[in-house]
Every structure is written in structure tokens, then in C-alpha cells.
Design a protein around this motif. Sequence first.
Motif, PDB file in Angstrom:
ATOM      1  N   CYS A   1      60.763   5.533  39.068  1.00 29.39           N
ATOM      2  CA  CYS A   1      60.532   5.566  40.519  1.00 29.39           C
ATOM      3  C   CYS A   1      61.878   5.572  41.257  1.00 29.39           C
ATOM      4  N   LEU A   2      62.821   4.786  40.749  1.00 30.61           N
ATOM      5  CA  LEU A   2      64.137   4.717  41.383  1.00 30.61           C
ATOM      6  C   LEU A   2      64.842   6.062  41.300  1.00 30.61           C
ATOM      7  N   GLU A   3      64.715   6.728  40.170  1.00 31.14           N
ATOM      8  CA  GLU A   3      65.341   8.044  40.008  1.00 31.14           C
ATOM      9  C   GLU A   3      64.750   9.045  40.991  1.00 31.14           C
ATOM     10  N   ARG A   4      63.427   9.024  41.148  1.00 31.74           N
ATOM     11  CA  ARG A   4      62.783   9.934  42.085  1.00 31.74           C
ATOM     12  C   ARG A   4      63.172   9.601  43.528  1.00 31.74           C
ATOM     13  N   MET A   5      63.265   8.293  43.829  1.00 29.22           N
ATOM     14  CA  MET A   5      63.649   7.893  45.182  1.00 29.22           C
ATOM     15  C   MET A   5      65.058   8.360  45.513  1.00 29.22           C
ATOM     16  N   GLN A   6      65.950   8.319  44.544  1.00 30.61           N
ATOM     17  CA  GLN A   6      67.316   8.783  44.785  1.00 30.61           C
ATOM     18  C   GLN A   6      67.329  10.251  45.198  1.00 30.61           C
TER      19      GLN A   6
END
Length: 246
Positions: free
Chosen positions: A46-51
Motif C-alpha cells: 500500500c505504501l509503494e502504491r501511495m508513493q
Amino acid sequence: MKMQIREFAALTGVSVRTLHYYDEIGLLKPSFVDEQNGYRFYDARCLERMQVILFYRELDFPLKEIGGILSAPDYDKQAALKEQKRLLTLKKERLERLITALDSAMKGEGISMNVFDNSEFESRREQYAKEAQEKWGTTDAYRESTEKTKGYSKEKWSEVSEGMNAVMAEFAACQASGAAPDSNEAQALVKRWQSFITAHYYACTTEILAGLGEMYVADERFQENIDAHGKGTAEYMRQAIRVYCR
């Protein structure tokens, strides 16, 4: 890594309300929702997508365009990052020109109005948005997928996710049993996978299926997700799909 929504919001610099909205429109869904209390949890994926989302936001892309780009079956992360860097570099160069102009103005020196020109950045951004729309947003598969999934409830998304994982787990089990990719068992699973995509997303033609099979290994995110069911499952799926699509 597992974070509750407030922790994730603090880490990424967005509000909890924004994360709720991203969940509603399908732009960024939590990795897990506790059925008992409704708490949302976010992981490294999720963090990777948010970035990536935040990079696009920084470049003034509308959320609808961001969602379309990230949801495309043939989304190329590396190509997207390269283009984002190019756009951000143009934005940085303009800001540096403005800062230099401010220094000159503070010294009482005249400045050229050209420093406010942002046409190069806007032109490049619009070109990229147009290319992305032409590549992903106008395909029949994309339109059908958007139309079919826009009314999915959280329960429906959970059902679809469980269904996908179930088929992938069967591919892993098939591989572990020693069945070859061209075996009747493996080919039956490919047919089932194609039908699943058609039923829940878009008409998965043989051509589309072949492309997806290659992407399962070419894209590290897909490979990691599929191989979570058993090492080598992504490659096994690709080989089975290749046989099926011949």
C-alpha cells in the motif's frame, strides 16, 4: 509491516479522510479490514502504491487519471517513474528560475516575465496524460472493467480477491504435484482463470490473457504476489498460459 489508518496517514502526510475517500473510489484500498471493528490496515505494498499516487498528485494529475494509469493491465512502473522524474525535473528547474528571480528582485534588479513561463512543463504533462489516456483509458477492456467494478462493495471486492487467491493457490498446488504446464490439470486452471477475469473485470480474450501471463513475471509486484502462494507459481502460470494461447 502493518499499520492502522492513522499511522499510515501520519507516515504519508495525507489525512484519514483522504484515505477513506481513496478507498471508496478504489484508488488505494487497505491491505486488510478487520470485520469486527472495521479498522483499516495498510502494508508495504500500500505504501509503494501511495508513493506513486503522491508523485502523480505532485504533478497535478486528476485522481481519475491516476486510477486509470495504475489499474491498467500493462502498467509499467519503471516507465512511469522515469516520466515522473522528467516532469518533476522540469518543475524543479522552473522553481530554481523563480528563486533566482526573487533574489534579483530583492537586490532591486529587473527580472524577465519569462521566469513565470510554465508552458514546457504543462505541455509535457498534458502530452503524458494524453498518452496514458490513449494507452489505457480508451481500451474496451479498461472501460468494461471500470464500468463493471465501479459498483463493487467492500464485500464484493473481498469476494473477488479471495476468488483470485484461490485460483492462484490451485496453480501453486498443481505445480507442486508435478503436473506440467501443458497438462490437462494446468490447462483447465488457465481456462478457469480466463473465465474468472471475464466474469469480474472484462472480456479476457486470448490476446489479453497472453499479455497478462507475460506480465505476471515481468512485473515484480505481480510476481511477488503470485509467488506468495508458492515459489515459481508466476512462472508456472506464464508457461501454462503460453500453451493455452497457442
